[in-house]
Each structure stands twice: as C-alpha cells, then as structure tokens.
Motif scaffolding. Structure first.
Motif, PDB file in Angstrom:
ATOM      1  N   ARG A   1       3.826  -6.601  -7.815  1.00 48.13           N
ATOM      2  CA  ARG A   1       4.436  -5.502  -7.046  1.00 48.13           C
ATOM      3  C   ARG A   1       4.121  -5.648  -5.558  1.00 48.13           C
ATOM      4  NH1 ARG A   1       3.442   0.459  -6.662  1.00 48.13           N
ATOM      5  NH2 ARG A   1       5.512   1.440  -6.703  1.00 48.13           N
ATOM      6  N   ARG A   2       5.189  -5.659  -4.731  1.00 50.70           N
ATOM      7  CA  ARG A   2       5.002  -5.913  -3.307  1.00 50.70           C
ATOM      8  C   ARG A   2       5.849  -4.974  -2.457  1.00 50.70           C
ATOM      9  NH1 ARG A   2       5.984 -12.313  -3.283  1.00 50.70           N
ATOM     10  NH2 ARG A   2       7.348 -11.732  -5.017  1.00 50.70           N
ATOM     11  N   LEU A   3       5.568  -4.980  -1.158  1.00 53.52           N
ATOM     12  CA  LEU A   3       6.295  -4.180  -0.175  1.00 53.52           C
ATOM     13  C   LEU A   3       7.406  -5.039   0.427  1.00 53.52           C
ATOM     14  CD1 LEU A   3       6.394  -1.465   1.381  1.00 53.52           C
ATOM     15  CD2 LEU A   3       4.878  -2.497   3.076  1.00 53.52           C
TER      16      LEU A   3
ATOM     17  N   HIS B   1       9.209  -2.979  -7.263  1.00 52.58           N
ATOM     18  CA  HIS B   1       8.618  -3.124  -5.938  1.00 52.58           C
ATOM     19  C   HIS B   1       8.886  -1.878  -5.098  1.00 52.58           C
ATOM     20  CE1 HIS B   1       7.797  -7.325  -6.846  1.00 52.58           C
ATOM     21  NE2 HIS B   1       9.059  -7.461  -7.241  1.00 52.58           N
TER      22      HIS B   1
ATOM     23  N   PRO C   1       5.113  -6.150   6.000  1.00 57.35           N
ATOM     24  CA  PRO C   1       5.743  -6.281   4.674  1.00 57.35           C
ATOM     25  C   PRO C   1       5.439  -7.630   4.020  1.00 57.35           C
ATOM     26  CG  PRO C   1       7.364  -6.480   6.432  1.00 57.35           C
ATOM     27  CD  PRO C   1       6.101  -6.020   7.082  1.00 57.35           C
ATOM     28  N   ASP C   2       5.397  -7.604   2.686  1.00 55.33           N
ATOM     29  CA  ASP C   2       5.135  -8.832   1.936  1.00 55.33           C
ATOM     30  C   ASP C   2       6.366  -9.727   1.862  1.00 55.33           C
ATOM     31  OD1 ASP C   2       3.494  -6.542  -0.149  1.00 55.33           O
ATOM     32  OD2 ASP C   2       2.485  -7.909   1.242  1.00 55.33           O
TER      33      ASP C   2
ATOM     34  N   HIS D   1       1.211 -12.062  -3.391  1.00 57.05           N
ATOM     35  CA  HIS D   1       0.669 -10.783  -3.851  1.00 57.05           C
ATOM     36  C   HIS D   1       0.564  -9.856  -2.659  1.00 57.05           C
ATOM     37  CE1 HIS D   1      -0.331 -12.504  -7.780  1.00 57.05           C
ATOM     38  NE2 HIS D   1      -0.770 -13.572  -7.121  1.00 57.05           N
ATOM     39  N   SER D   2       0.736  -8.564  -2.929  1.00 58.24           N
ATOM     40  CA  SER D   2       0.817  -7.607  -1.830  1.00 58.24           C
ATOM     41  C   SER D   2      -0.505  -7.482  -1.084  1.00 58.24           C
ATOM     42  CB  SER D   2       1.230  -6.232  -2.365  1.00 58.24           C
ATOM     43  OG  SER D   2       1.360  -5.322  -1.293  1.00 58.24           O
TER      44      SER D   2
ATOM     45  N   HIS E   1      -1.103  -4.728   0.251  1.00 56.55           N
ATOM     46  CA  HIS E   1      -1.255  -3.274   0.288  1.00 56.55           C
ATOM     47  C   HIS E   1      -1.575  -2.716  -1.101  1.00 56.55           C
ATOM     48  CE1 HIS E   1       0.533  -3.695   4.238  1.00 56.55           C
ATOM     49  NE2 HIS E   1       1.603  -4.273   3.695  1.00 56.55           N
TER      50      HIS E   1
ATOM     51  N   LEU F   1      -0.356  -0.049  -3.367  1.00 58.75           N
ATOM     52  CA  LEU F   1       0.873   0.728  -3.494  1.00 58.75           C
ATOM     53  C   LEU F   1       0.759   1.705  -4.661  1.00 58.75           C
ATOM     54  CD1 LEU F   1       3.377  -2.257  -3.058  1.00 58.75           C
ATOM     55  CD2 LEU F   1       2.572  -0.679  -1.292  1.00 58.75           C
TER      56      LEU F   1
END
Length: 847
Positions: free
Chosen positions: A65-67, A90, A110-111, A125-126, A128, A130
């Motif tokens: 899961r990423r931004l 995401h 952002p990723d 990988h993020s 952040h 989230l």
C-alpha cells in the motif's frame, strides 16, 4: 482486450452486488456489464472493459500500500489509473497538472507519480504510515498547491456518490460530460455518482466554448452538464439558450453562489426546454455535496441552497446577536476524516464528526436553508477558494493598506485615495487568478473601522453600492464600437481592447483616436478595462505613439525605398517580423480560452493570407510577375526561382509562422503551459528558434532559400518574448539576445546594425512623443503596411526613374487600398450581424 481475470475486489462470475454491500466505488464496475462507461473522441469502454483495464493496472501497482499522486487530466487513462489505485487499496492524491506542485511534493513525498497512465515508481514500499480508512487526498475547496489536504475514506466517496445519484435520479441511460477538472471535488463527484449507477461519462478537456465540446455532447447524447458560475458565463457568451439539445435532462451548478436572478432564469429556461436546473451547495470537506435546491423551487427561492442531501443533516448554531442566524453545521457519512497538513496526519483516523461550514445561514419558513454571509474570511469565486486575509497581506507587502470583503460575485477592496485604482485591481486579480471584472476597488479617505478599532467589513461591502461603478466617457465607448466594429452593447466597463477583438491593425487607429478623446494615452491601455479610462486635462506637446507603430511605419518606408533603389537601407522586413511576434503576443495570445485562442490565431493568419491571395490573383491576370505557387503562398516551398518569384517571401513566411504556432497552441497542455509561464514559454520557443538559426539542423539559407521560413522564425519569437517580458530586467535580457545573435546573420554590418537598432527600440522604448502631424502619418503607414508591401511591386515600375514619386505613390496606394479593404470588411460584418439579428427575431417570434 485480454481474458478477464478474477480479483479480490470484483468477480467475473459473481452476482451483482447491492449498494449496501459495496465498500469501494470500483466494486460495482462489473455489475453494470456491457453498459457504456467512458467515452472520448477516440474510443469508448463498457463497464466490463473498464473493469478489465482497471484490474490490469491495479495488478501493476502491486500489493504494498502506497501514496500515489495522480495528475488529474480529463482523459480515460487518468480515470483508469485513479480507479486502479482504489482497487488495489492504495491512497490517491489528485492534483491539477497546471498548478505549482512543489509544496505538495515537498511535503508529502509521494511513493508513485502517475501522469497520462505512466507510472513513476519512486519506491517499492511506502515512506508513510497510511491509515486503513484513508482512500483519497484532495486540496480544499478548489485551492491548489497548498499542503493542507482533505482526508477522505472509501465510505465518504461511496456515501456521497450514492446520495447525489439518488436526488438527481441518475440512471444507466444518463451520460455526463467531464466539463470540470477531476482534481476538483465537484468534477470528481460527477464521475463517482455516474459510476455507481452504471451511467456513461463523456471524457474531454475541451471548454464549453469549444465547438468540439458540443460535437461530443450531441453525438453521444449527453444528458447532464455540470458547471461553476463561470461556466454559466461562458454558456451565455455562446448563446446556450438557443441551443437545441433534445437529450439534455438537467444542469447542475455548484462551486460558488450563482446570482439569484440567474438561478431563476435557468430554472425558467429548463422548464421551457424540458430539462431541470439543480443549484447545489457543498465543499471538499463533505466529499462534495451537502445540499441542493429542488428544480421546482429554484424560480421561487433562488437565494436558497435548498434542502439537505439524502443521508445527511444540517443544523444552525444560533448566534447571540440573532438567534435565527448562525453557523451552518453539517453531519453525515460523507464528512471527511479530517485535514492533513503533514505526512504524520496520514496515519490519523477520524478527527472530525461534524463539519462547520463557516457559512452563516438561516432557515426559511418553507424549511429551506439560505446562506446570508460568511463566518470566516474566505469567499468562493470561479470555483476557487479566495482568502481575503491573504489579499490584505500581499497588498500590505506592497505598502498598500487595504480591507477586503465578500461582494457576492466580486471581491471588494477598500484602499485610500492615494493609490491607483487600476494598478490595485490588476494586482489583486493577478494574485488570485481572477478576471479583473471580479475585483472592485473602492477609494476611501480612511479605511472603515468599528468603534473598537477593528476593520469594519460590513462597511467595506457597502462601499460597492455607495460608490457608483466608474463609467468611461460616452465618446470613448462610441469610439471602441466604431473602430472595432462591435455592437455598442458589447462595450462594457469590463471589456478591453483585446477582449473586444482588437488586433495590431485596429490598435494603431484606436491608440491615436483614444488619445484625442482622453487627452493622453494610458499605459497598457489595450488590456485596461474601459471603465477605468479617464480624461486628463492639460495636454502635453504632440502625441504619444507606441514605438511598434513608429517602427512599422519606418520599416515599410525602408523596405519600399530600398526596393525602388531610392536608397539602400536593408533590414526593415526583419524588424517587421519582430513586430509581428510582439503584436501576436499582445493581441492574439490573451484570448481567454483555448478555442478562442486558436480562432484568433487562425483569423490573424487569414487576415494576412486572404488579401494577399486576392491581390496576387489580380497580378496574375494583368502581369507576368508571379506563378501559381505565389497565389497559394507556396513559392518558397515549391518554387520556381526567379527574379520576381521571391518578392512576397515576407507574406509567405509570416503566414507559415502563424500556421505553425496555431498547430502548437492547439495542443491543450501546450496552451496550459503557456498561460501559466508566458515569458518562460516564449523564451523556450526563442531558444528552439535560435538553435535552428545556428544551423543545428543543417538548414543553411545559402544552400536552399526555401528553408528560409524556419530560419528567420527567431525574429518573430524574439518579438513574442519581448512582449511577454514582465519587467525591465527581463526586457534587458531579451535585448542582450538581440545584440548577441543578430551579428553574423546577414553578413552585412550595416544591415545588422539597422536591425539591432530597430529591435532594441521595440524592446526598450514602449512609446515616444512626436509632433501632432507625425502621429496620423505614422498610423496610416503602419496600418496599411501589409497592403503597401503587397502592391508596391506593381506600382513603382510605372514611374521609371522618378524614384521619389514612385515611393510616394506606392505608399499612398497601399494606404488607400487598406482603407477600402477595412470599409468593405466593416460593411460585410454589419450585413452579417443585421441578418443574424433578423433571423434571431424571427426565431423568437416563431417560438
């Protein structure tokens, strides 16, 4: 399309999910089967095909899961990417690609960045933390570039989409147009609410004033159109009330308050044409909508925002001063999770339960809600959130103390009388991204304050009615109508020379006659609203004439005199090319929309090509000067070469330059870049032209003169850059480019010196005072320069060795022919307008 796959968020063979079982917007895609989902000018996707493309793209994003920052363009690739981000779990940040994204990218890092369906994967990988409920980040209420974002969940998106779909009664047969940006909550809500009902969405970034927009609208039988108040201004400008749109079912309006009389008028127009008008109220913090005005109440209650949307509730927290009025507070499943101002906030869950709107409201006896003012210092115009306190701050930075208030459809700015109204107005409009007619500047002796010494914003607002709107002198209005051949009703206080269609030819006449009417020539008068013109008592010596006018007059004399061999002063044509680029940037590029800009460029090219082709056709009949390639302005491309065949190179070069620029500026993203960075864009064009000038591509005019068009484009680009230079320092930079790059171009030091002098005067000296008798002579020569250039080749040989007489007659003949052409054009325009008006009256009577 490839074989369909089974994914966790939808099933190829599963049963159709009910709305109650959905957790994400994308869960419903395959339930709508083969219904049309997305349409653009090139293709269309069914819901099943859309689901396939979304699934494929989601798989590319991977499980981590990423931004994801998405450049929100109105195209199918962007929508697929956006839905895929949701499908894969995401978090999306939707941003306008035209805004300054530096604050956002620096803050949130952002990723992944997505643009036109292309993924820039910055990390696997993020970076952040989230929150599990977080689905989408949007800028607040139409503002752009601010690090403060609204945090929205999948539940928010789904709740608001289903609520909107319910009160608008959206069905699978409906088709909406993406007339608003997807980075704006209103535009995004149109997409969401139609997806949940299996309706179609026509995807386009064309403006409503662009004929291509209406081609898509009618060909695909659009049923709905959404707009902010400015959209409705544009609709009125193109005669929307006369359009035949049999499939239109309703219009929706949000993004700011529409004037009550216009709400009533559109409601009545809808009744007349069998469609409905929904005025709506909302904010990004509520995912989009909070209230709507039912169409049957719009005519009788145009001031109201209406009733709360299904699933929500509105309450008023009464104030102490007036128990019937208070801040409007909204509750419902579409209320945001909260704000994000830093990456740490992305880990937060819900921090907001109720939304305090900042609007002061009351409830009418009919149970409708009505906004009566603002509890804070923000106003919404043209879909933008305008911070009045920030305007005061930026004015203070310029040593201008001011109080700003909400004037409904204008920002009211009160300043003391020592300041220039026009300067303040232009600065505020530019800093806010608003048109000048949305800013009202009122002069006061002292800024109004309450007894406690605080700013009295109610008094500031009242100034708009206490001080009458300044009026331009009647003779100035009549002058604009006469010179520009427009209807007097179009000459409003907000109109400018450029907005009324003024060009480089009418500019000359207008500037001379305007100075006669006012006693002086205001700086930047061609972009100054007519309502700001004021006569000045006491006249100075002579008249002010713009340097470009003087140079055009002098250059055409040099061109003709050199051809006649009265003298040899070459270089005038290349100065004219620089002036052409200079005037192009001032009179053609300022068109407010892409459609108008392309139309204005095409008209500019036609204004040169058509009279040229008419004269060449006459010359072909009566002389042996030209070949058929000259008639079509193709001699430089197709030949033949000869002593007379290159006479019209300047006309051919200029038309081809405008055609090339037209092709360039017709590209939407190019248009957006130029509008956001006009000087730097012009400088980039100049850099490319200079690369060609220095033979980077091997285009040497000594090897093939037919390539000369490309090589001399840099003179045009130089004038373009000079016109867009915002300060004297930038102008000096352009002047340095002239000094460095002209030497060696002609291999003739005298010619190069003349061209350098002419271009430096154009760049550095905006205007010059000349004796009164010189001004009309310069104006006549400059206005008729094209016709002088076209015709002198056939005129001067008639006078043999009487070269001075040949020069005088050649100039006079071109000026007279130009006057005749303008008269004929005016008569044609008048007759077309008369017949159009007559047809409109007959149509009104028949209906």
């Amino acid at each position: 399309m490839g074989a369909r796959r089974t994914h966790g968020w939808w099933s190829r063979t599963g049963t159709v999910p009910s709305m109650a079982t959905l957790t994400k917007l994308v869960d419903c895609l395959t339930s709508h089967g083969d219904g049309v989902a997305l349409i653009d000018a090139e293709r269309q996707l069914t819901y099943r095909e859309l689901a396939d493309e979304v699934a494929t793209t989601a798989a590319q994003l991977g499980p981590s899961r990423r931004l994801v920052m998405i450049m929100a363009r109105n195209d199918i690739e962007t929508i697929v990417s956006y839905l895929a981000v949701h499908a894969a779990g995401h978090v999306a940040i939707l941003v306008s690609p035209d805004s300054d994204l530096t604050p956002l990218t620096d803050t949130y890092d952002p990723d992944i960045v997505v643009d036109h369906g292309n993924f820039d994967e910055r990390r696997a990988h993020s970076a952040h933390d989230l929150h599990p409920d977080l689905a989408l980040l949007l800028s607040t209420s139409g503002s752009t570039g601010s690090p403060k974002l609204v945090r929205l969940s999948h539940a928010n998106l789904l709740a608001n989409a289903t609520s909107i779909a319910q009160y608008l009664d959206i069905g699978a047969a409906d088709r909406a147009v993406t007339s608003l940006p997807l980075s704006y909550c209103y535009g995004l809500s149109v997409l969401h609410s139609h997806l949940v009902r299996g309706a179609g969405v026509i995807v386009t970034d064309h403006s409503v004033v662009d004929p291509r927009f209406w081609t898509l609208f009618t060909e695909h039988r659009a049923t709905t159109l959404a707009g902010v108040p400015y959209t409705f201004d544009l609709l009125e400008s193109i005669g929307f009330d006369r359009m035949q749109l049999p499939h239109l079912r309703y219009l929706t309006q949000a993004g700011g308050k529409l004037a009550p009389d216009r709400v009533s008028r559109y409601a009545a127009l809808g009744e007349q044409n069998n469609w409905q008008f929904f005025a709506m109220y909302g904010a990004t913090e509520a995912t989009a909508r909070m209230a709507y005005l039912p169409p049957n109440l719009a005519k009788t209650h145009p001031n109201a925002i209406g009733v709360v949307i299904p699933g929500g509730s509105l309450t008023i927290e009464p104030s102490i001063d007036d128990p019937a009025v208070g801040e409007l507070v909204y509750s419902g499943p579409n209320v945001m999770l909260g704000y994000a101002e830093s990456p740490a906030d992305l880990a937060l869950g819900r921090t907001v339960e109720r939304l305090r709107t900042g609007d002061l409201a009351r409830r009418t006896d009919d149970g409708l809600f009505e906004i009566v003012g603002r509890a804070n210092r923000f106003v919404k115009l043209f879909g933008l959130r305008i911070d009045l306190a920030r305007i005061e701050t930026v004015l203070a930075d310029r040593r201008i103390e001011a109080f700003c208030a909400d004037g409904g459809d204008q920002v009211i700015v009160a300043v003391t009388g020592k300041h220039d109204v026009g300067e303040v107005r232009r600065f505020v409009a530019q800093s806010c991204g608003l048109p000048q007619n949305s800013v009202r500047v009122c002069l006061v002796d002292d800024l109004p304050r309450t007894p406690a010494g605080k700013p009295d914003y109610a008094a500031v607002k009242a100034l708009a009615t206490q001080q009458p709107q300044p009026q331009a002198p009647t003779d100035v209005r009549a002058l604009f109508a006469e010179v520009l051949r427009v209807a007097p009703v179009d000459v409003t206080d907000e109109a400018t020379f450029v907005s009324l269609g003024g060009d480089s030819l009418t500019y000359v006449t207008m500037s001379i006659q305007l100075e006669d009417a006012l006693g002086w020539l205001p700086p930047d008068w061609h972009t100054t609203p007519i309502g700001e013109f004021r006569p000045r008592t006491g006249r100075m010596f002579g008249r002010t004439v713009e340097m470009s006018v003087v140079l055009r007059a002098a250059a055409i004399v040099l061109v003709v005199g050199s051809h006649i061999q009265l003298f040899e002063l070459w270089g005038g044509a290349h100065i004219l090319l620089g002036i052409a680029g200079y005037n192009f940037a001032r009179f053609v590029l300022p068109a407010p929309t892409l459609a108008q800009r392309t139309r204005w460029i095409a008209l500019a090219a036609a204004g040169i090509a058509i009279p040229s082709m008419v004269w060449i056709a006459l010359a072909l009949v009566f002389t042996n000067d030209y070949a058929w390639t000259n008639l079509f302005l193709l001699n430089k491309v197709l030949g033949p070469d000869g002593p007379t065949q290159g006479h019209l190179w300047f006309v051919e070069v200029l038309v081809f330059m405008l055609a090339g620029v037209l092709a360039l500026m017709a590209i939407p993203w190019i248009d957006r870049v130029e509008r956001s960075r006009p000087f730097w864009f012009a400088l980039a064009v100049l850099a490319i032209a200079l690369a060609v000038r220095f033979d980077v591509l091997g285009l040497d005019p000594s090897q093939d003169t037919r390539r000369y068009t490309v090589l001399c484009f840099w003179f045009f680009a130089l004038g373009w850059a000079a016109a867009k230079a915002p300060t004297m320092w930038y102008r000096l930079f352009v002047a340095a480019i002239v000094i460095v790059n002209v030497p060696g171009y002609f291999h003739d030091s005298a010619r190069e010196t003349l061209v350098i002098a002419g271009l430096l005067l154009l760049i550095a000296v905006p205007s010059i005072r000349v004796p009164a008798f010189v001004a009309p002579v310069a104006a006549a020569l400059a206005s008729g320069s094209l016709f002088v250039y076209l015709t002198h080749w056939q005129i001067y040989p008639l006078f043999g060795d009487h070269r001075l007489l040949a020069l005088a007659v050649s100039l006079a003949f071109g000026i007279v022919l130009h006057s005749a052409y303008r008269w004929a054009l005016a008569r044609i325009t008048f007759e077309v307008r008369r017949r159009t008006d007559r047809a409109d009256r007959l149509l009104e009577r028949s209906s």
